[in-house]
Structures are given as C-alpha cells and as structure tokens.
Design an enzyme around this catalytic site. Structure first.
Site, PDB file in Angstrom:
ATOM      1  N   PRO A   1      28.532  25.162  20.401  1.00 40.05           N
ATOM      2  CA  PRO A   1      29.239  26.839  20.672  1.00 40.05           C
ATOM      3  C   PRO A   1      29.187  27.716  21.323  1.00 40.05           C
ATOM      4  O   PRO A   1      27.784  27.655  22.281  1.00 40.05           O
ATOM      5  CB  PRO A   1      28.077  27.349  19.541  1.00 40.05           C
ATOM      6  CG  PRO A   1      26.925  26.635  18.565  1.00 40.05           C
ATOM      7  CD  PRO A   1      26.783  25.533  19.844  1.00 40.05           C
ATOM      8  N   GLU A   2      30.069  27.975  22.073  1.00 39.71           N
ATOM      9  CA  GLU A   2      30.744  28.604  23.259  1.00 39.71           C
ATOM     10  C   GLU A   2      31.590  29.887  22.449  1.00 39.71           C
ATOM     11  O   GLU A   2      31.247  30.614  21.665  1.00 39.71           O
ATOM     12  CB  GLU A   2      31.820  27.858  24.531  1.00 39.71           C
ATOM     13  CG  GLU A   2      31.062  26.304  24.792  1.00 39.71           C
ATOM     14  CD  GLU A   2      32.193  25.572  25.373  1.00 39.71           C
ATOM     15  OE1 GLU A   2      33.320  26.417  26.015  1.00 39.71           O
ATOM     16  OE2 GLU A   2      31.979  24.617  25.265  1.00 39.71           O
TER      17      GLU A   2
END
Ligand SMILES: [Zn+2]
Length: 286
Positions: A14-15
């Site tokens: 996840p970014e």
C-alpha cells in the site's frame, strides 16, 4: 503471459493512493463513532506499547476524524473529559496490512491482528499476513514517535521548487530518492516507477543531475499518477479497501518486465536499484 486481470503484483505494497482510498472509507464508517472494545491478537504490531495501554487509551473515545500523512493513517480521538490528554491512533499498513469493515459479532480471521469495535455495531478488522504493520495510541506529547515526513504531493500547496532543490542535493539515483519519505511523502515502488515513466526519466539518473525543467516535469508526473490512482481506488494487486474491493489502477510499467512499453512498444527492462525491483523503458526513458 497472464492477462492484466489475472496478474497479481507481488510487491503490491500500500502506498499513498491505497491508504487514501482506505481513509475515504474510514471517514464514512468510523468518524463520529465511539470505540467500544479493542482486541489485539498479536501485540507485535503495537511496537512496544503494552496492550493494556493501547486499549485504555482508545476505548470509550469517539473517532473525530481520519487523516492521512504519507502512508500513515491518523485517527484523532475525543477527550474523555477536559483533563485527559488528547490521543491519536496511528496506523501504518507496511507490506500487507489491510483494514476491513465487519460486523460486531464477526470473529477475527486467520490473519486478524487488531479488532476495533464501534458503537455503530460495526468493527474494523486489521488483517496482516506477517503482522509487520504498526498500530499505536499516542498522546500529543508523543508525536515524535512518528518519523519526520516530507511534503504531501497531493496538497494544493506542494512546493515543487523546494522538491527540485531537495533533488539537487542528492547524488543517488532518482528512483531511490523518490522512495525517501522525507523528500516526498507517500510514494513507494509502484508509483515511483509509474511517475518516472510518465516523466520519461530513467530511474538510474542521479537526482542532482536533473535539469530544473525535468524536476518540474517529474513533480507533475507524481501528482498526475497519484491523482489517477486515488480516483481508481488504488492499484490492482493484493491490496483491498475497507469493503474488500481491489483497486482499479493498472500499472503501465511497474513489474511488467518483458512486456511492450505502452509508449514505444520496446520490451520493458527490470533492474535492482537500491535493493528494489525497478521496471522502465530503456528506449523512451532517458
Ligand atoms: Zn518506451
């Protein structure tokens, strides 16, 4: 060759867009709700805070807001009374963390690590394959427990000239600099590769040798690629949002070694840069 739909991005960590998508769901489901119970199945994620302290600080308080800073989610909680210190729940999903909306009577699943029950009758289940994520309930005076982060690229006031000046001081590869959370907050491996492709820059270029025009173009590319990915609910891969749905952003170059470049059709190349897999087009990224 797998089709786009079948392909799973192994490094789909996840970014910013994935954390922002999760935040939007949490704003809808958790803001204004009181936390009525907290269960911790694996205290490793509390990073040294005791389970009792984490629970005591969170239970009974209302979620005032859900904010994002880089890849962190921050839940400021209501004061229990005027004398108690203000508390913020801090969450970092790290490699494989996910928050899922469940019913109050749903048991934690196999990879369930933290369960936050809300007075609405819903519960937030934090699932994390390796429990590498971070959960903390911190008081205002403990804010230094969070690392210093660079500016937010999606904020209207992002100072792209300051970004260019930071790049000018870095002699390492531009890709490596983009992963430094102190330079720009929230960009990770997927969107660094995507932004460099959009800006037509080779990831191996020394950051300090970019021209002012190239730095500006890169800043615009970062903003565009993140904006597009937020609009699509994050990237297609292992990540799922609060409702268990995968994202719809399909990377153009990230982890697509050997496939045709979407711009010039030459095969994409994958190298290791600063220990991270990096995919780019050696023909149209210079
Ligand atoms: Zn190309």
């Amino acid at each position: 060759m797998p089709t786009i739909e079948q392909k799973r991005w192994r490094e789909g960590v996840p970014e910013l867009p994935e954390v922002e998508t999760l935040r939007l769901g949490l704003v809808k489901e958790a803001v204004g709700r009181r936390i009525c119970a907290v269960t911790v199945a694996n205290p490793k994620v509390l990073k040294g805070q005791s389970e009792a302290e984490f629970r005591d600080r969170a239970v009974g308080r209302r979620v005032l807001d859900v904010k994002r800073r880089g890849k962190y989610l921050l839940f400021p909680l209501s004061a229990e009374n005027s004398s108690s210190s203000s508390i913020t729940l801090c969450l970092h999903l790290k490699m494989r963390g996910a928050v899922l909306l469940k019913r109050a009577d749903d048991a934690l699943g196999r990879y369930g690590v933290v369960r936050v029950a809300l007075e609405s009758g819903a519960a937030l289940h934090y699932e994390d394959l390796w429990a590498w994520g971070e959960w903390r309930a911190i008081a205002q005076e403990e804010a230094a427990l969070l690392p210093a982060l660079g500016e937010e690229p999606l904020e209207a006031g992002w100072d792209t000239d300051a970004f260019a000046r930071k790049l000018a001081k870095k002699r390492v590869a531009i890709k490596t600099v983009l992963l430094d959370q102190k330079v720009v907050a929230g960009v990770g491996n997927i969107y660094a590769d995507e932004a460099l492709f959009r800006a037509r820059l080779a990831p191996t270029r020394a950051a300090a040798l970019l021209t002012a025009e190239e730095s500006k173009c890169l800043a615009e590319a970062i903003r565009e690629v993140l904006t597009e990915a937020v609009a699509l609910g994050g990237s297609l891969g292992d990540y799922v949002d609060l409702y268990g749905q995968p994202g719809r952003y399909v990377p153009r170059v990230y982890d697509r070694e050997g496939e045709a470049c979407p711009r010039c059709a030459e095969p994409l190349t994958k190298i290791k840069l600063g220990g991270r897999g990096t995919t780019f087009c050696t023909t149209c990224q210079n």
